[in-house]
Design a protein around this motif. Structure first.
Motif, PDB file in Angstrom:
ATOM      1  N   ARG A  38       0.915  -1.174  -0.039  1.00 28.65           N
ATOM      2  CA  ARG A  38       0.073   0.084   0.002  1.00 28.65           C
ATOM      3  C   ARG A  38       0.865   1.318   0.106  1.00 28.65           C
ATOM      4  O   ARG A  38       2.126   1.280   0.109  1.00 28.65           O
ATOM      5  N   LYS A  63      -4.109   2.206  -4.581  1.00 24.59           N
ATOM      6  CA  LYS A  63      -5.402   2.178  -4.108  1.00 24.59           C
ATOM      7  C   LYS A  63      -5.445   0.996  -3.253  1.00 24.59           C
ATOM      8  O   LYS A  63      -5.082  -0.319  -3.887  1.00 24.59           O
ATOM      9  N   GLY A  64      -5.721   1.212  -1.826  1.00 21.28           N
ATOM     10  CA  GLY A  64      -5.710  -0.262  -0.970  1.00 21.28           C
ATOM     11  C   GLY A  64      -4.409  -1.135  -1.113  1.00 21.28           C
ATOM     12  O   GLY A  64      -3.434  -0.661  -1.247  1.00 21.28           O
ATOM     13  N   TYR A  65      -4.534  -2.574  -0.763  1.00 23.02           N
ATOM     14  CA  TYR A  65      -3.625  -3.505  -0.730  1.00 23.02           C
ATOM     15  C   TYR A  65      -3.316  -4.170  -2.104  1.00 23.02           C
ATOM     16  O   TYR A  65      -4.300  -4.826  -2.600  1.00 23.02           O
ATOM     17  N   ASN A  66      -1.981  -3.880  -2.540  1.00 27.03           N
ATOM     18  CA  ASN A  66      -1.955  -4.777  -3.882  1.00 27.03           C
ATOM     19  C   ASN A  66      -0.926  -5.718  -4.057  1.00 27.03           C
ATOM     20  O   ASN A  66       0.008  -5.633  -3.288  1.00 27.03           O
ATOM     21  N   ASP A  92      -3.181  -1.228  -8.471  1.00 29.57           N
ATOM     22  CA  ASP A  92      -4.130  -0.075  -8.877  1.00 29.57           C
ATOM     23  C   ASP A  92      -3.611   1.348  -8.205  1.00 29.57           C
ATOM     24  O   ASP A  92      -3.277   1.325  -7.080  1.00 29.57           O
ATOM     25  N   THR A 104      -8.697   4.761 -10.787  1.00 28.69           N
ATOM     26  CA  THR A 104      -7.266   4.275 -10.920  1.00 28.69           C
ATOM     27  C   THR A 104      -6.728   3.648 -12.313  1.00 28.69           C
ATOM     28  O   THR A 104      -7.548   3.143 -12.978  1.00 28.69           O
TER      29      THR A 104
END
Length: 266
Positions: A38, A63-66, A92, A104
């Motif tokens: 993140r 965006k968030g956890y990738n 993202d 994104t």
């Protein structure tokens, strides 16, 4: 200067993200890792020290956890070892690191790599190969650029809704007495032409992000915790061409670089 394009997984998020994950290594043979990354903000902002966090587009915002993954097979016999594996990441990314309210862009990187090592006293030899395939989907940046002629904040302004990048790297290193070292490397990146990301040439044609070249490095370790390195990087192609790549007469070889570094551990 550096080439205009590189795959995201090949250092594009260095010192910009924070991750958590786990790995297993079974009998020195099978390795598996899954992690999630993140944006390094809030409590993790210290990880971005030295990055340009005050400029729109200066750092990445995710965006968030990738997810990131790594799987490999390792085999050792005598002084030899060989490893073959794969790794990748799905990301993202917000076009503007100042605005996390927008859609994104998506990046999908998948890579394969291999390594062979021969380690004895006094000889150490290592060779490595890597191939990375990246797909870029400009789900946020392309519609905005198409409609307004500009990207979102300091984000990209692609002329294509989707682009690809491919990177191949090979390297061989030899050390004698763990003191005298030499490395020879080769790199090649190629991708889709995109006037919005990389500009146009003198004839108005969209430029490809292609670059290739070699690296020669000499190392000397007078003691175990000090290393002196002399490295030369030579370009055969830079930002899509070997000659006059920017329309002003500048050639790829004009970016050749000689680098001297002294490393010490305390």
């Amino acid at each position: 200067s550096s080439p205009a394009a590189a795959t995201l997984i090949d250092g594009g998020l260095a010192q910009q993200v924070a991750g958590i994950g786990g790995y297993v290594y079974w009998k020195k043979t099978l390795y598996g890792e899954v992690s999630f990354y993140r944006t390094a903000d809030g409590a993790f902002s210290i990880l971005r020290q030295g990055q340009d966090t005050h400029t729109d587009g200066g750092v990445a915002a995710l965006k968030g956890y990738n997810p990131y993954w790594r799987f490999a097979y390792n085999h050792e016999w005598g002084p030899n070892s060989v490893m073959v594996g794969t790794y990748g990441m799905s990301v993202d990314r917000y076009p503007s690191n100042f605005d996390p309210s927008t859609p994104t862009d998506h990046y999908r990187d998948i890579a394969v790599d291999a390594q062979y090592q021969y380690i004895t006293d006094p000889h150490v030899f290592t060779t490595q190969l890597t191939y990375i395939d990246e797909k870029q989907s400009y789900n946020a940046s392309y519609p905005t650029t198409l409609a307004t002629g500009a990207g979102i904040g300091g984000g990209p302004t692609p002329a294509n809704s989707r682009d690809k990048l491919h990177t191949f790297k090979a390297k061989a290193t030899y050390y004698l007495d763990r003191k005298y070292g030499a490395t020879l490397g080769y790199f090649n990146t190629a991708g889709d032409a995109d006037a919005g990301l990389y500009g146009t040439d003198g004839g108005g044609n969209a430029i490809k992000p292609d670059n290739s070249g070699y690296i020669i490095e000499l190392d000397y370790l007078p003691v175990q915790y000090v290393r002196l390195m002399l490295q030369y990087t030579g370009y055969g192609k830079f930002n899509g061409a070997s000659t006059n790549y920017d329309g002003t007469g500048r050639n790829a070889r004009d970016n050749n670089t000689l680098f001297l570094n002294v490393w010490a551990a305390f």
